[in-house]
Design a protein around this motif. Structure first.
Motif, PDB file in Angstrom:
ATOM      1  N   ALA A   1      44.713  74.448  33.508  1.00 53.54           N
ATOM      2  CA  ALA A   1      43.999  73.682  34.532  1.00 53.54           C
ATOM      3  C   ALA A   1      44.971  73.009  35.493  1.00 53.54           C
ATOM      4  N   LEU A   2      46.088  72.523  34.973  1.00 50.80           N
ATOM      5  CA  LEU A   2      47.092  71.889  35.836  1.00 50.80           C
ATOM      6  C   LEU A   2      47.752  72.923  36.744  1.00 50.80           C
ATOM      7  N   GLN A   3      47.998  74.117  36.226  1.00 52.49           N
ATOM      8  CA  GLN A   3      48.586  75.179  37.051  1.00 52.49           C
ATOM      9  C   GLN A   3      47.624  75.629  38.139  1.00 52.49           C
ATOM     10  N   ALA A   4      46.329  75.603  37.851  1.00 56.01           N
ATOM     11  CA  ALA A   4      45.332  76.040  38.832  1.00 56.01           C
ATOM     12  C   ALA A   4      44.993  74.966  39.851  1.00 56.01           C
ATOM     13  N   ALA A   5      45.496  73.749  39.641  1.00 49.63           N
ATOM     14  CA  ALA A   5      45.106  72.618  40.480  1.00 49.63           C
ATOM     15  C   ALA A   5      45.362  72.826  41.973  1.00 49.63           C
ATOM     16  N   PRO A   6      46.518  73.368  42.405  1.00 52.21           N
ATOM     17  CA  PRO A   6      46.721  73.519  43.858  1.00 52.21           C
ATOM     18  C   PRO A   6      45.659  74.395  44.526  1.00 52.21           C
ATOM     19  N   GLY A   7      45.345  75.536  43.923  1.00 48.88           N
ATOM     20  CA  GLY A   7      44.333  76.401  44.517  1.00 48.88           C
ATOM     21  C   GLY A   7      42.967  75.757  44.546  1.00 48.88           C
ATOM     22  N   ARG A   8      42.643  75.007  43.501  1.00 49.29           N
ATOM     23  CA  ARG A   8      41.342  74.338  43.456  1.00 49.29           C
ATOM     24  C   ARG A   8      41.274  73.212  44.482  1.00 49.29           C
ATOM     25  N   LEU A   9      42.369  72.493  44.641  1.00 48.21           N
ATOM     26  CA  LEU A   9      42.378  71.432  45.645  1.00 48.21           C
ATOM     27  C   LEU A   9      42.287  72.018  47.047  1.00 48.21           C
TER      28      LEU A   9
ATOM     29  N   PHE B   1      40.584  74.635  47.901  1.00 48.86           N
ATOM     30  CA  PHE B   1      39.153  74.884  48.130  1.00 48.86           C
ATOM     31  C   PHE B   1      38.420  73.584  48.389  1.00 48.86           C
ATOM     32  N   LEU B   2      38.718  72.535  47.599  1.00 47.48           N
ATOM     33  CA  LEU B   2      38.008  71.268  47.752  1.00 47.48           C
ATOM     34  C   LEU B   2      38.253  70.664  49.131  1.00 47.48           C
ATOM     35  N   HIS B   3      39.486  70.763  49.641  1.00 38.98           N
ATOM     36  CA  HIS B   3      39.772  70.291  51.000  1.00 38.98           C
ATOM     37  C   HIS B   3      38.878  71.010  52.012  1.00 38.98           C
ATOM     38  N   GLU B   4      38.747  72.326  51.847  1.00 38.25           N
ATOM     39  CA  GLU B   4      37.926  73.100  52.782  1.00 38.25           C
ATOM     40  C   GLU B   4      36.454  72.734  52.630  1.00 38.25           C
ATOM     41  N   PHE B   5      36.016  72.545  51.408  1.00 39.43           N
ATOM     42  CA  PHE B   5      34.620  72.218  51.150  1.00 39.43           C
ATOM     43  C   PHE B   5      34.243  70.868  51.752  1.00 39.43           C
TER      44      PHE B   5
ATOM     45  N   ALA C   1      42.132  64.161  52.262  1.00 44.31           N
ATOM     46  CA  ALA C   1      42.599  62.854  51.779  1.00 44.31           C
ATOM     47  C   ALA C   1      43.097  62.904  50.343  1.00 44.31           C
ATOM     48  N   ILE C   2      42.532  63.781  49.509  1.00 38.62           N
ATOM     49  CA  ILE C   2      42.973  63.883  48.113  1.00 38.62           C
ATOM     50  C   ILE C   2      44.308  64.622  48.084  1.00 38.62           C
ATOM     51  N   ARG C   3      45.314  63.999  47.526  1.00 36.96           N
ATOM     52  CA  ARG C   3      46.655  64.576  47.461  1.00 36.96           C
ATOM     53  C   ARG C   3      47.051  64.800  45.998  1.00 36.96           C
ATOM     54  N   LEU C   4      47.526  65.988  45.702  1.00 33.29           N
ATOM     55  CA  LEU C   4      47.802  66.361  44.324  1.00 33.29           C
ATOM     56  C   LEU C   4      48.841  65.452  43.680  1.00 33.29           C
ATOM     57  N   HIS C   5      49.901  65.107  44.432  1.00 32.29           N
ATOM     58  CA  HIS C   5      50.984  64.334  43.830  1.00 32.29           C
ATOM     59  C   HIS C   5      50.566  62.910  43.480  1.00 32.29           C
ATOM     60  N   GLU C   6      49.432  62.467  43.978  1.00 31.36           N
ATOM     61  CA  GLU C   6      48.957  61.120  43.689  1.00 31.36           C
ATOM     62  C   GLU C   6      48.100  61.063  42.420  1.00 31.36           C
TER      63      GLU C   6
ATOM     64  N   GLU D   1      43.403  63.263  35.920  1.00 32.15           N
ATOM     65  CA  GLU D   1      42.698  63.259  37.198  1.00 32.15           C
ATOM     66  C   GLU D   1      42.789  64.623  37.878  1.00 32.15           C
ATOM     67  N   MET D   2      43.922  65.314  37.717  1.00 33.91           N
ATOM     68  CA  MET D   2      44.041  66.673  38.250  1.00 33.91           C
ATOM     69  C   MET D   2      43.021  67.595  37.597  1.00 33.91           C
ATOM     70  N   ILE D   3      42.845  67.436  36.277  1.00 40.85           N
ATOM     71  CA  ILE D   3      41.860  68.255  35.574  1.00 40.85           C
ATOM     72  C   ILE D   3      40.465  67.952  36.092  1.00 40.85           C
ATOM     73  N   ALA D   4      40.155  66.660  36.290  1.00 43.15           N
ATOM     74  CA  ALA D   4      38.851  66.278  36.839  1.00 43.15           C
ATOM     75  C   ALA D   4      38.676  66.818  38.255  1.00 43.15           C
ATOM     76  N   MET D   5      39.728  66.780  39.052  1.00 48.64           N
ATOM     77  CA  MET D   5      39.649  67.312  40.416  1.00 48.64           C
ATOM     78  C   MET D   5      39.313  68.802  40.380  1.00 48.64           C
ATOM     79  N   GLY D   6      39.964  69.549  39.471  1.00 50.00           N
ATOM     80  CA  GLY D   6      39.678  70.978  39.360  1.00 50.00           C
ATOM     81  C   GLY D   6      38.238  71.235  38.958  1.00 50.00           C
ATOM     82  N   TRP D   7      37.725  70.409  38.045  1.00 47.33           N
ATOM     83  CA  TRP D   7      36.327  70.536  37.632  1.00 47.33           C
ATOM     84  C   TRP D   7      35.411  70.296  38.830  1.00 47.33           C
ATOM     85  N   ILE D   8      35.680  69.251  39.598  1.00 48.86           N
ATOM     86  CA  ILE D   8      34.861  68.953  40.784  1.00 48.86           C
ATOM     87  C   ILE D   8      34.905  70.127  41.757  1.00 48.86           C
TER      88      ILE D   8
END
Length: 350
Positions: free
Chosen positions: A198-206, A208-212, A217-222, A227-234
Motif C-alpha cells: 500500500a505504501l509503494q502504491a501511494a504515489p499512483g493513488r495520490l 488519481f486523488l489529485h485528479e479526482f 493540497a494533499i502531499r505525500l511527504h506530509e 495516513e498514506m494507507i488511509a489516503m490510498g483507501w480513499i
C-alpha cells in the motif's frame, strides 16, 4: 515464427501469456495446464518458470495472433479490489462453480496498469492506441477456453484499478466486482503486516486523488505511514464511486464489502454469481470444498486460517497499532469532510 505456428498458439489455451518485456517489445508465453492455473494463487513470478517450456513473441507477432482470434472470442469478467480484502478467497470460492476458471493476478496486467499511468508522458514506452490494443489482445488470450462453456474470472492486482475504466469502455460485455473493506478493518489488516504494498502504491493513488478532487493540497511527504494507507483507501474507494456514478457502466459493477460476504456467504455469493451471469443453483460447488477453502489461507491453501484466526489477528493489530489507526481515521475523517466529492465515503470509514 511462421504463420502456422502463430495460428496454433492463438487457439492453444495452455500457451499462457505470462510476462511483458516493454524494453524488448516482446512477450513471454509459458506452457501451463488448467489445473496449474486453478491452483495458483498468483500468476506472476511465483508461477514457477524454471524447467517450464516457454517462448518469446514480439509485439508484432502478438498483433498477428490477435487478428487470428475469433471475432466472438470469449472475454473474462473481473474481480478488482483495494488489496488484502479477500479477493483471493472470493476467486477461490467462485472456482468451485462448474466451468469457472479463476486467473489470479497475471503479471502483464501490472505492466499494462503502469503504462496506463504514463500514457500522457513523452517518456511512455507505448502510445495509447497500442496500449488499448494490447489490453484487448491480452484479455482474449487469457480467456481462451480449455473446454466449451468455460467462464474465465480474472482477479487483478490491487494496483491495476486504473484499468477498470478503459476495459469497461472498450469491452461492453465485461462485468466486474469491486471488492473492499471499510477503512478501520482495512487499516488493521494492513498494519498487522508491513503495509508495504500500500505504501509503494501511494504515489499512483495520490495522483488519481489529485485528479479526482482537482486539488493537489494533499502531499505525500506530509503523511505518516498509516495516513498514506488511509489516503490510498480513499483514492480507490473514490475511484469505485466515480465508476458507479457513470450510467454507462454502473450496471456492470458490483460493489462488495468483504465483511458482508463473510457474514452471509450463501446470499452474497449468490449475488456475485447473478452479477456474472453464472448459474445460481450451482452455488459455490461442493459444500465440503467450500468449507475447506474457508478454513485455509487463500493465498496459501496449505496454511490453515479460519474466520476466527482472522478476527484474532485483526483485534491484535487494533491493540498493537491503536495510535496509527486512530491517527489515520482522524485524517481520513477530516479529508472526507473537507471535500464534498468524498461524501459517499463517510459512511464507509468506521
Amino acid at each position: 515464427m511462421e504463420r502456422a505456428a502463430l495460428e496454433s498458439i492463438s487457439s492453444d489455451a495452455q500457451a499462457f501469456l505470462q510476462q511483458l518485456d516493454l524494453i524488448g517489445r516482446r512477450a513471454l508465453f509459458v506452457r501451463v495446464t488448467r489445473d496449474e492455473l486453478a491452483r495458483a494463487s498468483f500468476l506472476d513470478e511465483r508461477l514457477g518458470l524454471q524447467g517450464r517450456e516457454g517462448f518469446w513473441l514480439s509485439f508484432r507477432q502478438i498483433d498477428e495472433i490477435a487478428s487470428m482470434l475469433p471475432a466472438n472470442a470469449p472475454l473474462p469478467d473481473f474481480i478488482f479490489h483495494i488489496g488484502h480484502c479477500g479477493s483471493t478467497l472470493l476467486s477461490r470460492l467462485l472456482d468451485q462453480v462448474p466451468n469457472v476458471l479463476g486467473l489470479r493476478e497475471p503479471l502483464p496486467l501490472r505492466d499494462l496498469a503502469s503504462i496506463g499511468r504514463e500514457l500522457d508522458s513523452p517518456l511512455s514506452r507505448m502510445d495509447s492506441t497500442h496500449w488499448h490494443s494490447l489490453i484487448a489482445t491480452s484479455l482474449r488470450l487469457w480467456s481462451r477456453p480449455f473446454a466449451p462453456s468455460q467462464h474465465t474470472l480474472l482477479k487483478a492486482t490491487s494496483t491495476c484499478n486504473n484499468l477498470i475504466a478503459p476495459i469497461l469502455q472498450a469491452e461492453p460485455g465485461i462485468r466486474a466486482v469491486l471488492l473492499y473493506l471499510r477503512l478501520e478493518p482495512y487499516l488493521a489488516t494492513m498494519l498487522k503486516g508491513s503495509g508495504l504494498d500500500a505504501l509503494q502504491a501511494a504515489p499512483g493513488r495520490l495522483q488519481f486523488l489529485h485528479e479526482f478532487l482537482d486539488d493537489t493540497a494533499i502531499r505525500l511527504h506530509e503523511l505518516e505511514p498509516s495516513e498514506m494507507i488511509a489516503m490510498g483507501w480513499i483514492a480507490e474507494l473514490a475511484r469505485f464511486q466515480q465508476l458507479l456514478a457513470r450510467s454507462s457502466s454502473s450496471h456492470r459493477l458490483l460493489l462488495l464489502d468483504f465483511e458482508h460476504l463473510l457474514a452471509d456467504i450463501p446470499t452474497m455469493l449468490g449475488g456475485v454469481l447473478r452479477h456474472f451471469g453464472l448459474p445460481i443453483n450451482a452455488g459455490a460447488g461442493n459444500p465440503d470444498a467450500r468449507q475447506s477453502i474457508l478454513k485455509a489461507y487463500a493465498k496459501n491453501p496449505a496454511h490453515a486460517y479460519s474466520a476466527e484466526d482472522r478476527n484474532h489477528d485483526l483485534n491484535l493489530s487494533r491493540r498493537s497499532h491503536a495510535a496509527g489507526i486512530s491517527r489515520a481515521m482522524r485524517w481520513a475523517g477530516s479529508v472526507t469532510q473537507r471535500y464534498e466529492q468524498l461524501s459517499a465515503l463517510r459512511p464507509l470509514l468506521g
